[in-house]
Scaffold this active site. Structure first.
Site, PDB file in Angstrom:
ATOM      1  CE  LYS A 175      -1.788   3.131   1.965  1.00 20.56           C
ATOM      2  NZ  LYS A 175      -1.609   4.521   1.469  1.00 20.56           N
ATOM      3  N   GLY A 208      -4.926   5.447   3.421  1.00 19.23           N
ATOM      4  CA  GLY A 208      -4.398   4.658   4.522  1.00 19.23           C
ATOM      5  C   GLY A 208      -5.473   4.051   5.390  1.00 19.23           C
ATOM      6  CD  GLU A 250      12.742   1.240  10.131  1.00 19.27           C
ATOM      7  OE1 GLU A 250      13.220   2.291  10.583  1.00 19.27           O
ATOM      8  OE2 GLU A 250      13.183   0.118  10.433  1.00 19.27           O
ATOM      9  CD  GLU A 384       9.452  13.373  11.406  1.00 13.82           C
ATOM     10  OE1 GLU A 384       8.276  12.975  11.477  1.00 13.82           O
ATOM     11  OE2 GLU A 384      10.392  12.682  10.968  1.00 13.82           O
TER      12      GLU A 384
HETATM   13  P1  NAD Z   1       2.018   8.770   7.226  1.00 13.98           P
HETATM   14  O1  NAD Z   1       2.229   8.138   8.527  1.00 13.98           O
HETATM   15  O2  NAD Z   1       0.974   9.810   7.090  1.00 13.98           O
HETATM   16  O3  NAD Z   1       1.677   7.666   6.114  1.00 13.98           O
HETATM   17  C1  NAD Z   1       2.472   6.519   5.907  1.00 13.98           C
HETATM   18  C2  NAD Z   1       1.649   5.477   5.166  1.00 13.98           C
HETATM   19  O4  NAD Z   1       0.601   5.036   6.019  1.00 13.98           O
HETATM   20  C3  NAD Z   1       0.974   6.008   3.896  1.00 13.98           C
HETATM   21  O5  NAD Z   1       0.941   4.989   2.921  1.00 13.98           O
HETATM   22  C4  NAD Z   1      -0.423   6.333   4.393  1.00 13.98           C
HETATM   23  O6  NAD Z   1      -1.385   6.327   3.350  1.00 13.98           O
HETATM   24  C5  NAD Z   1      -0.648   5.198   5.364  1.00 13.98           C
HETATM   25  N1  NAD Z   1      -1.700   5.475   6.353  1.00 13.98           N
HETATM   26  C6  NAD Z   1      -2.224   6.649   6.715  1.00 13.98           C
HETATM   27  N2  NAD Z   1      -3.213   6.470   7.631  1.00 13.98           N
HETATM   28  C7  NAD Z   1      -3.284   5.136   7.860  1.00 13.98           C
HETATM   29  C8  NAD Z   1      -4.075   4.307   8.700  1.00 13.98           C
HETATM   30  N3  NAD Z   1      -5.013   4.815   9.519  1.00 13.98           N
HETATM   31  N4  NAD Z   1      -3.867   2.974   8.669  1.00 13.98           N
HETATM   32  C9  NAD Z   1      -2.928   2.448   7.873  1.00 13.98           C
HETATM   33  N5  NAD Z   1      -2.150   3.184   7.050  1.00 13.98           N
HETATM   34  C10 NAD Z   1      -2.305   4.505   7.048  1.00 13.98           C
HETATM   35  O7  NAD Z   1       3.450   9.315   6.782  1.00 13.98           O
HETATM   36  P2  NAD Z   1       3.801  10.234   5.537  1.00 13.98           P
HETATM   37  O8  NAD Z   1       3.278  11.615   5.838  1.00 13.98           O
HETATM   38  O9  NAD Z   1       3.424   9.558   4.285  1.00 13.98           O
HETATM   39  O10 NAD Z   1       5.409  10.231   5.616  1.00 13.98           O
HETATM   40  C11 NAD Z   1       6.138  11.071   6.463  1.00 13.98           C
HETATM   41  C12 NAD Z   1       6.496  10.390   7.764  1.00 13.98           C
HETATM   42  O11 NAD Z   1       7.184   9.173   7.501  1.00 13.98           O
HETATM   43  C13 NAD Z   1       7.444  11.191   8.633  1.00 13.98           C
HETATM   44  O12 NAD Z   1       7.031  11.157   9.976  1.00 13.98           O
HETATM   45  C14 NAD Z   1       8.777  10.487   8.491  1.00 13.98           C
HETATM   46  O13 NAD Z   1       9.671  10.663   9.553  1.00 13.98           O
HETATM   47  C15 NAD Z   1       8.345   9.080   8.322  1.00 13.98           C
HETATM   48  N6  NAD Z   1       9.400   8.311   7.646  1.00 13.98           N
HETATM   49  C16 NAD Z   1      10.149   7.409   8.374  1.00 13.98           C
HETATM   50  C17 NAD Z   1      11.179   6.713   7.775  1.00 13.98           C
HETATM   51  C18 NAD Z   1      12.005   5.711   8.551  1.00 13.98           C
HETATM   52  O14 NAD Z   1      12.632   4.863   7.924  1.00 13.98           O
HETATM   53  N7  NAD Z   1      12.032   5.740   9.856  1.00 13.98           N
HETATM   54  C19 NAD Z   1      11.454   6.900   6.413  1.00 13.98           C
HETATM   55  C20 NAD Z   1      10.677   7.804   5.707  1.00 13.98           C
HETATM   56  C21 NAD Z   1       9.647   8.505   6.339  1.00 13.98           C
END
Ligand code: NAD
Length: 478
Positions: A175, A208, A250, A384
């Site tokens: 996803k 998500g 992550e 962040e």
């Molecule tokens: P997000 O948490 O909003 O979304 C991540 C994924 O989860 C997306 O595919 C989203 O559609 C999905 N999602 C959203 N709501 C959901 C739900 N209720 N249930 C299941 N899935 C759901 O993150 P983002 O805004 O896409 O990315 C930025 C964040 O990702 C930042 O906090 C960043 O630090 C983190 N990040 C971490 C790493 C790492 O390796 N630690 C790497 C890259 C990004």
């Protein structure tokens, strides 16, 4: 804003080896962050699509879980070849839909392609059957893996989960972020071309909360591999717990960069600015808290200002640009809020500030910003930001620097600059972070990657990454 020019449709899911029109009918706009014009229409998958994908992964699992090491190494090799072949398309999509500067887009996608080879090599030397005590321990594939990825690092986040899943003999439902539909389309075609058995890789782009619900609650899904925010990571983990899924998470970061007083400041500051502004500042590993010796602050501020003045912000297609637009208007607004919060809380604005850089008002461009005299309790020092905003904090002693660096709910990565490797190593060992980089920004794809504290659970990369997709079974014979 729909100009009617060159708008592409993204209306496919990839299930059981076929491209299909999703059952879902909701359509969202795909926006170019450089000018906020519509570049695509994305038809979102729904729960039915997710369930179909899980069913395909389930059908494929019984055979795929019994494939040989050699067979899976061959699949990984093919995935690498197919992703590499489409590198130009992947880079172009990353620049257009996400706004990554050229160098970043090329580097991150090349790394994504190489991950399949790394896991082929890891698998080659990895014993899936070992003897422990008097028992035989068989490492079995964990089962069906639900993979969730964010918009800031699409191909890499997918590859680092898909590759170990394949290496382990798991089947997958991916996803990706709905904001990465163009990159996902290229990847789906690559994966299809690699010719793995139908149902081993399934891809459903959707919201998500819709796809997430189906994947996290399905009793057929054994593991969730998630990259994203800490907030959503918790939602996913809580939902996954009812069926006792395994998970790797992550999550976010607020990484510390300690410049020790014996460091080469010119080099260390150039690196510090690059480490914070990496990927337009939208990197989980961004070094957004810079700790410097209190009595050297004026010198540091001069060096930082000079380094930031040299940065070119603008069109990510321009090879000289190192900071492109933020990924969305929402993200732009969020970062502006943090800049305003920094000013309101009394931090000193060294360079940058609110608003767009002149001439870049149409896109989500922000001014690379640096605050000094930041105190540990300020919002900009704790949360962040996910944009090019650097906070400088001062310390008096090495111990104080370590204490302040560890005073965070996050612990993904940390950075240390020093001319004394023994001293830097001593500091590194006291930092609460899954990775510590000393005098470098380089990545080691075989070393474990992941967070302490609220930056996540589990590790990706190399042997540690592969183990997360395996379930040990001890066989004890009387
Ligand atoms: P997000 O948490 O909003 O979304 C991540 C994924 O989860 C997306 O595919 C989203 O559609 C999905 N999602 C959203 N709501 C959901 C739900 N209720 N249930 C299941 N899935 C759901 O993150 P983002 O805004 O896409 O990315 C930025 C964040 O990702 C930042 O906090 C960043 O630090 C983190 N990040 C971490 C790493 C790492 O390796 N630690 C790497 C890259 C990004």
């Amino acid at each position: 804003m729909d100009t009617g020019r060159d708008i592409r449709s993204f209306n496919q899911v990839y299930i059981n080896g076929y491209f299909a029109v999703p059952h879902g009918t909701q359509i969202i706009d795909l926006i170019n962050p450089s000018d906020n014009e519509v570049i695509g229409k994305v038809t979102l998958a729904d729960e039915i699509d997710a369930r179909n994908a899980i069913a395909a992964a389930k059908d494929a699992l019984s055979t795929f879980s019994r494939t040989t090491k050699e067979g899976r190494m061959d699949y990984l090799q093919r995935l690498h070849a197919c992703v590499s072949r489409r590198m130009d398309d992947l880079v172009a999509a990353t620049v257009l839909e996400y706004g990554a500067p050229q160098e970043r887009a090329k580097g991150s996608n090349a790394l994504a392609a190489s991950i399949f080879l790394h896991f082929r090599d890891v698998l080659k030397d990895f014993d899936l059957i070992t003897t422990v005590g008097t028992s035989t321990v068989v490492l079995e594939p964990v089962g069906i893996v639900g993979i969730f990825t964010p918009w800031n690092s699409s191909a890499g986040s997918i590859a680092v989960k898909l590759a170990p899943a394949i290496a382990a003999g798991c089947t997958t439902v991916i996803k990706p972020s709905e904001m990465s539909a163009m990159q996902t389309q290229v990847l789906m075609e690559c994966f299809h071309d690699a010719g793995l058995p139908p149902g081993v890789i399934n891809i459903v782009t959707g919201l998500g909360e819709v796809i997430g619900g189906a994947l996290t609650t399905s009793p057929d899904v054994a593991k969730i591999a998630f990259t994203g925010s800490t907030q959503i990571g918790k939602v996913v983990a809580k939902a996954a717990l009812d069926t006792m899924k395994r998970f790797t998470l992550e999550l976010g970061g607020k990484s510390a960069n300690i410049i020790l007083d014996d460091a080469d400041f010119t080099k260390a500051i150039t690196m510090a600015v690059a480490a914070c502004y990496l990927n337009n500042g939208q990197a989980c590993i961004a070094a957004s808290r810079l700790f410097v010796p209190e009595n050297r602050l004026d010198e540091i501020k001069r060096l930082v200002r000079a380094a930031v003045e040299n940065i070119k912000v603008g069109d990510p297609n321009d090879e000289a640009v190192t900071i492109g637009p933020l990924a969305s208007r929402r993200q732009y607004g969020r970062v502006q809020d943090y800049i305003r919060a920094g000013i309101a809380e009394g931090a000193e604005l060294v360079i940058g500030g609110e608003g767009h850089p002149p001439g870049l008002e149409r896109g989500n461009f922000v001014k690379p910003t640096v605050f000094a005299n930041v105190t540990p309790q300020m919002k900009i020092a704790r949360e962040e930001i996910f944009g090019p905003v650097l906070s400088i904090l001062t310390y008096r002693t090495e111990d104080e620097a370590i204490r302040m660096a560890n005073d965070s709910e996050f612990g993904l990565i940390a950075y240390v600059s020093s001319s004394d490797s023994e001293r830097a190593g001593r500091v590194a060992r006291q930092l609460d972070a899954g990775r510590v980089l000393i005098n470098t920004l380089s990545h080691d794809p075989l070393a474990p990657f992941g967070g302490f504290k609220q930056s996540g659970i589990g590790r990706e990369g190399g042997i540690f990454g592969l183990r997360e997709f395996l379930e040990p079974k001890a066989i004890i014979t009387g």
